[in-house]
Design an enzyme around this catalytic site. Structure first.
Site, PDB file in Angstrom:
ATOM      1  N   TRP A 102      39.122  28.005  42.344  1.00 34.49           N
ATOM      2  CA  TRP A 102      39.723  29.896  42.177  1.00 34.49           C
ATOM      3  C   TRP A 102      39.638  30.710  43.530  1.00 34.49           C
ATOM      4  CZ3 TRP A 102      43.031  29.624  38.743  1.00 34.49           C
ATOM      5  CH2 TRP A 102      42.663  28.199  37.364  1.00 34.49           C
ATOM      6  N   ASP A 171      37.724  39.089  41.498  1.00 36.87           N
ATOM      7  CA  ASP A 171      38.249  38.042  40.367  1.00 36.87           C
ATOM      8  C   ASP A 171      36.901  37.859  39.808  1.00 36.87           C
ATOM      9  OD1 ASP A 171      38.787  36.488  38.410  1.00 36.87           O
ATOM     10  OD2 ASP A 171      39.921  35.049  40.143  1.00 36.87           O
ATOM     11  N   LYS A 195      37.966  34.598  28.384  1.00 38.88           N
ATOM     12  CA  LYS A 195      36.969  34.276  28.590  1.00 38.88           C
ATOM     13  C   LYS A 195      35.148  35.025  27.821  1.00 38.88           C
ATOM     14  CE  LYS A 195      37.998  32.327  32.660  1.00 38.88           C
ATOM     15  NZ  LYS A 195      39.006  30.616  32.251  1.00 38.88           N
TER      16      LYS A 195
HETATM   17  C1  LIG Z   1      37.824  32.605  37.800  1.00 41.09           C
HETATM   18  C2  LIG Z   1      38.614  32.410  37.301  1.00 41.09           C
HETATM   19  N1  LIG Z   1      40.554  33.508  38.297  1.00 41.09           N
HETATM   20  C3  LIG Z   1      41.685  33.131  38.272  1.00 41.09           C
HETATM   21  C4  LIG Z   1      41.404  32.314  36.502  1.00 41.09           C
HETATM   22  C5  LIG Z   1      43.217  32.158  36.421  1.00 41.09           C
HETATM   23  O1  LIG Z   1      43.406  32.782  34.862  1.00 41.09           O
HETATM   24  P1  LIG Z   1      44.563  33.196  34.202  1.00 41.09           P
HETATM   25  O2  LIG Z   1      45.511  32.114  33.503  1.00 41.09           O
HETATM   26  O3  LIG Z   1      44.322  33.718  33.092  1.00 41.09           O
HETATM   27  O4  LIG Z   1      45.950  33.289  35.933  1.00 41.09           O
HETATM   28  C6  LIG Z   1      40.245  31.565  35.724  1.00 41.09           C
HETATM   29  C7  LIG Z   1      41.296  30.449  34.787  1.00 41.09           C
HETATM   30  O5  LIG Z   1      40.149  29.937  34.050  1.00 41.09           O
HETATM   31  C8  LIG Z   1      39.946  31.513  36.647  1.00 41.09           C
HETATM   32  O6  LIG Z   1      38.066  31.042  35.836  1.00 41.09           O
END
Ligand SMILES: Cc1ncc(COP(=O)(O)O)c(C=O)c1O
Length: 359
Positions: A102, A171, A195
């Site tokens: 991520w 994040d 989550k």
């Molecule tokens: C740490 C992290 N960042 C970003 C995301 C992406 O999130 P979204 O699908 O809400 O854009 C996730 C998705 O699992 C994640 O676990």
């Protein structure tokens, strides 16, 4: 009713009590003769909901008064673009600490808008560690430093907050509300909801007010944090149902004793699962011990040929969504706030029995 133990990484388990409340209110919410999904976001009941959700979230995380709390759509991925658009002028440099997929994605997104300096990158060991802060190659005058306090796929969590003068952008999609944090250390915290907050479709962003005026001029209105901060997150029609569920989850968290109480249970859940993995010759977790995640616990079977059998049998035993991400292999148990200690105990018992009979 038959409910499984759901170890999904997201969308993830919700507390049964929250689902029961939704169930009881689905035809007639707040006595208005319709569900919340059918109600105007400008109506009295919805505005009250929005105010309560923000106020409860502020209490849960002890958000200081000089921070705005907003609820945009677009998930965490949208925030990966909004961070550079709102904080970095063209030509500025932003530092990225890449400890998983991520963070890598966030750094790639920023590179479209500014210079994205990867100051640390643990991909050389398949994201199983966090490089010591003293080794990070940070730039002078970075517009901000971005990191991912919990990498959902690799199961790597920071148990410290990085230092330095640049505003910290975090994040926290997969560990927000899992433990207390000192919000004043951060410039921006963002998290997709699916989550620890509620259903997919809403995002929580907490921004230090002094950072709200930095957006570059050509940023689309809907992608400036300020537009949400100035409109109580009603810049356009908000994701009302997801917001409604988040509000109930926040109330549930307060009833559980807040994030302090959640942290005690979350740590206990994680430690007993890691102890079971470490105490076995059959299961292993590749992540350095000082940065193992309390929320996402990957584990590998000594014999990958048994993966399919493990998944089949665990499913049959009511333990679902344990398949690991393809980049790591093996299994992953996501044990967010709504995954009870009983669920973790059931998993540990199943793992021991599987090892006894199949290994
Ligand atoms: C740490 C992290 N960042 C970003 C995301 C992406 O999130 P979204 O699908 O809400 O854009 C996730 C998705 O699992 C994640 O676990």
């Amino acid at each position: 009713m038959s409910r499984v133990y759901n170890f999904s990484a997201g969308p993830a388990a919700l507390p049964l009590q929250v689902l029961e409340q939704i169930h009881s209110e689905i035809f007639d919410w707040q006595g208005i003769g319709m569900s919340v999904m059918e109600a105007s976001h400008r109506g009295k009941q919805f505005v009250e909901l929005a105010e309560r959700a923000e106020s409860n979230l502020r209490d849960l995380l002890a958000v200081p008064d000089d921070y705005s709390v907003i609820f945009p759509q677009g998930g965490a991925t949208m925030q990966m673009a909004m961070a550079p658009l709102n904080l970095a002028a063209p030509g500025d440099t932003a530092d990225y600490i890449v400890t998983g997929s991520w963070g890598k994605k966030a750094a790639g997104e920023a590179a479209k808008f500014c210079t994205s300096n990867v100051a640390a990158d643990s991909s050389d060991k398949n994201f199983t560690y966090i490089a010591d802060e003293s080794t990070w190659s940070r730039s002078d005058n970075a517009a901000y430093l971005h990191y991912t306090p919990n990498e959902t796929i690799a199961g790597v969590e920071f148990h410290f907050v990085p230092s330095g003068d640049a505003p910290l952008v975090a994040d926290m999609s997969s560990n927000i509300l899992s433990r207390p944090i000192d919000v004043s250390r951060f410039g921006v915290i963002y998290a997709g909801a699916q989550k620890n907050i509620g259903p997919a479709g809403i995002t929580v962003v907490i921004i230090k007010d002094e950072l709200l005026d930095r957006a570059r001029a050509n940023t689309p209105h809907l992608m400036t944090w300020k537009s949400y901060a100035e409109s109580d997150s009603m810049t356009n029609t908000p994701p009302t149902f997801a917001w409604y569920v988040a509000d109930i989850v926040f109330q549930w968290l307060i009833e559980q004793g807040g994030v302090e109480a959640m942290a005690v249970v979350n740590q206990r859940k994680a430690m007993k699962l890691y102890a079971a993995i470490d105490g076995s010759d059959f299961y292993s977790n590749p992540v350095a011990k000082d940065c193992r995640s309390w929320m996402n616990v990957p584990f590998i079977l000594a014999d990958a040929a048994l993966d399919a059998t493990f998944l089949e049998q665990s499913n049959a035993a009511g333990l679902t969504n344990l398949k690991g991400h393809r980049s790591v292999g093996g299994m992953r148990a996501s044990i967010y706030n709504a995954v009870s200690e009983e669920a973790v105990d059931a998993l540990i018992t199943f793992m021991a029995e599987f090892e006894r009979t199949e290994a």
